[in-house]
Design an enzyme around this catalytic site. Structure first.
Site, mmCIF file in Angstrom:
data_model
loop_
_atom_site.group_PDB
_atom_site.id
_atom_site.type_symbol
_atom_site.label_atom_id
_atom_site.label_comp_id
_atom_site.label_asym_id
_atom_site.label_seq_id
_atom_site.Cartn_x
_atom_site.Cartn_y
_atom_site.Cartn_z
ATOM 1 N N THR A 1 0.808 -1.222 0.000
ATOM 2 C CA THR A 1 0.000 0.000 0.000
ATOM 3 C C THR A 1 0.838 1.267 0.000
ATOM 4 O OG1 THR A 1 -1.553 1.285 1.332
ATOM 5 C CG2 THR A 1 -0.116 -0.164 2.529
ATOM 6 N N TYR B 1 -2.283 0.438 9.760
ATOM 7 C CA TYR B 1 -2.512 -0.300 8.510
ATOM 8 C C TYR B 1 -1.232 -0.275 7.665
ATOM 9 C CZ TYR B 1 -4.037 -1.086 3.722
ATOM 10 O OH TYR B 1 -4.136 -1.543 2.433
HETATM 11 C C1 UD1 Z 1 -6.288 4.177 2.468
HETATM 12 C C2 UD1 Z 1 -4.843 3.829 2.293
HETATM 13 C C3 UD1 Z 1 -4.674 2.988 1.095
HETATM 14 C C4 UD1 Z 1 -5.503 1.770 1.266
HETATM 15 C C5 UD1 Z 1 -6.929 2.162 1.469
HETATM 16 C C6 UD1 Z 1 -7.709 0.922 1.807
HETATM 17 C C7 UD1 Z 1 -3.509 5.652 3.213
HETATM 18 C C8 UD1 Z 1 -2.852 6.920 2.930
HETATM 19 N N1 UD1 Z 1 -4.102 5.069 2.145
HETATM 20 O O1 UD1 Z 1 -6.671 5.016 1.451
HETATM 21 O O2 UD1 Z 1 -3.336 2.599 0.948
HETATM 22 O O3 UD1 Z 1 -5.363 0.946 0.149
HETATM 23 O O4 UD1 Z 1 -7.050 3.043 2.569
HETATM 24 O O5 UD1 Z 1 -8.735 1.170 2.648
HETATM 25 O O6 UD1 Z 1 -3.491 5.191 4.315
HETATM 26 N N2 UD1 Z 1 -12.712 10.769 2.352
HETATM 27 C C9 UD1 Z 1 -13.738 11.628 2.651
HETATM 28 N N3 UD1 Z 1 -14.954 11.092 2.965
HETATM 29 C C10 UD1 Z 1 -15.191 9.744 2.996
HETATM 30 C C11 UD1 Z 1 -14.134 8.871 2.681
HETATM 31 C C12 UD1 Z 1 -12.910 9.411 2.378
HETATM 32 O O7 UD1 Z 1 -13.572 12.834 2.647
HETATM 33 O O8 UD1 Z 1 -16.325 9.332 3.312
HETATM 34 C C13 UD1 Z 1 -11.409 11.317 1.978
HETATM 35 C C14 UD1 Z 1 -10.263 10.913 2.881
HETATM 36 O O9 UD1 Z 1 -10.132 11.800 3.956
HETATM 37 C C15 UD1 Z 1 -9.106 10.970 1.885
HETATM 38 C C16 UD1 Z 1 -9.728 10.543 0.565
HETATM 39 O O10 UD1 Z 1 -11.109 10.807 0.715
HETATM 40 O O11 UD1 Z 1 -8.631 12.278 1.746
HETATM 41 C C17 UD1 Z 1 -9.537 9.080 0.243
HETATM 42 O O12 UD1 Z 1 -9.900 8.302 1.373
HETATM 43 P P1 UD1 Z 1 -10.191 6.735 1.264
HETATM 44 O O13 UD1 Z 1 -10.984 6.469 0.025
HETATM 45 O O14 UD1 Z 1 -10.760 6.303 2.563
HETATM 46 O O15 UD1 Z 1 -8.789 6.082 1.033
HETATM 47 P P2 UD1 Z 1 -7.402 6.345 1.795
HETATM 48 O O16 UD1 Z 1 -7.620 6.503 3.240
HETATM 49 O O17 UD1 Z 1 -6.675 7.411 1.052
#
Ligand code: UD1
Length: 328
Positions: A118, A142
């Site tokens: 990841t 993670y």
């Molecule tokens: C994370 C991991 C990634 C992993 C994935 C699996 C990190 C940096 N990345 O991705 O390696 O494969 O999880 O679960 O740890 N967001 C919102 N609202 C939401 C959901 C997300 O604003 O309801 C935002 C988050 O704050 C972030 C972006 O969208 O800025 C992406 O988030 P998300 O899709 O959850 O993935 P990561 O956390 O980046």
């Protein structure tokens, strides 16, 4: 008969897309999945064994009975905020289980391993862009749990164990273009999945976690990659290892990022409807910006993405959300 490939977590979101591509390529595949988040219906090729990657007796039996010479290891917990709240769950399932799997692999003389790693191993890279040689500094359990697995693979390979490719995934989204499999993971937290649930009326609104980041519009920036392109990278890794290629750790992303607000806008373009959002505090464990420098995988494997288009990715996720074949 070709040597078998064991796919752990092959009933999960990413694993099932890889199983499908392997099956279509004529590979002999066996899936091991405990179905804690996966679906039996997602396994479109080969046999499904229901069980745990940490179960050494079971793994040893599968390796022997199915003449396995390659393992693709996806089985893991993957929810960043959950890993912050319950780190030991992540170290047990992601790190200890990998250790058990590697022990079995070494004992059975498995030749190759493709590992699902990841971008979270980078933590907060300088400038928001991570190269494979950027420092490893995960900011959530993670990421740490996966990084420890990478280290075990490295050290085992150095001691004469299987050669390996660890693919560091950025943000995976989308589904099989033919609609056979997709992302039905329960209690989803991933942005594009949650957006698709909101757009189809399964949730009321999308919460934007943090609007005060040091990014162009204040929301988090990520490198969104279509699951079909990611799955194809696993087949490229397999070909590389079979041809005698050296072990590699490679980023798997497109090399450009989109903010949360840009993803929301993509939903609005694709559906022609406003997407209800609310703004909230930052989420624990989130870096501001995380984008791949993805030059190396293209250069080494000749990996050529076919779905590098945010609106297409969103449309693909939405298509599954509207007519899932299994799960919610
Ligand atoms: C994370 C991991 C990634 C992993 C994935 C699996 C990190 C940096 N990345 O991705 O390696 O494969 O999880 O679960 O740890 N967001 C919102 N609202 C939401 C959901 C997300 O604003 O309801 C935002 C988050 O704050 C972030 C972006 O969208 O800025 C992406 O988030 P998300 O899709 O959850 O993935 P990561 O956390 O980046």
């Amino acid at each position: 008969m070709p040597n078998g490939i064991l796919v752990t977590g092959g009933a999960g979101y990413i694993g099932s897309h890889v199983v499908q591509q392997l099956g279509e390529a004529g590979e002999r595949v066996v899936t091991l999945d405990n179905l804690c988040t996966g679906f039996a219906e997602a396994v479109t090729h080969g046999e499904l064994v229901v069980g745990d990657t940490g179960d050494r007796e079971l793994v040893a039996k599968i390796l022997a009975e199915h003449d396995i010479d390659t393992i693709m290891h996806f089985a893991a917990h993957t929810i960043v905020p959950e890993s912050v709240a319950d780190p030991l769950k992540y170290y047990r399932n992601n790190t200890c289980s990998t250790r058990n799997l590697l022990q079995c692999a070494a004992e059975a003389g498995v030749k190759h391993i493709v590992f699902s790693s990841t971008a979270a191993v980078y933590g907060i890279p300088a400038g928001g862009v991570a190269r494979e040689d950027s420092p490893n500094a995960p900011i959530n359990p993670y990421g740490t749990s996966k990084l420890m697995s990478e280290w075990m693979l490295r050290d085992l390979a150095a001691a004469g164990g299987p050669s390996y490719v660890a693919l560091r995934y950025f943000n995976v989204a989308g589904s099989d273009p033919e609609g056979r499999i997709g992302q039905s993971t329960p209690k989803a937290t991933l942005l594009v999945k949650v957006g698709a649930e909101v757009a189809t009326g399964k949730r009321e609104a999308l919460t934007i976690f943090g609007t005060d980041y040091d990014t162009p519009d204040g929301t988090g920036v990520r490198d969104y990659i279509h699951v079909e392109d990611l799955a194809a990278a696993h087949l490229d890794a397999l070909a590389w290892l079979r041809a005698g290629g050296e072990s590699q750790v490679l980023n798997c992303g497109y090399g450009h990022g989109y903010s949360v607000r840009e993803v929301v806008q993509a939903f609005e373009r694709v559906t022609g409807q406003p997407l209800p959002v609310r703004e909230a505090e930052r989420r624990a464990g989130d870096p501001p910006s995380l984008v791949a420098d993805a030059a190396r995988i293209r250069e080494l494997f000749g990996w050529t993405p076919k779905h590098d288009d945010l609106d297409g990715i969103v449309a693909s996720s939405l298509a599954w959300e509207r007519t899932p074949r299994y799960g919610a």
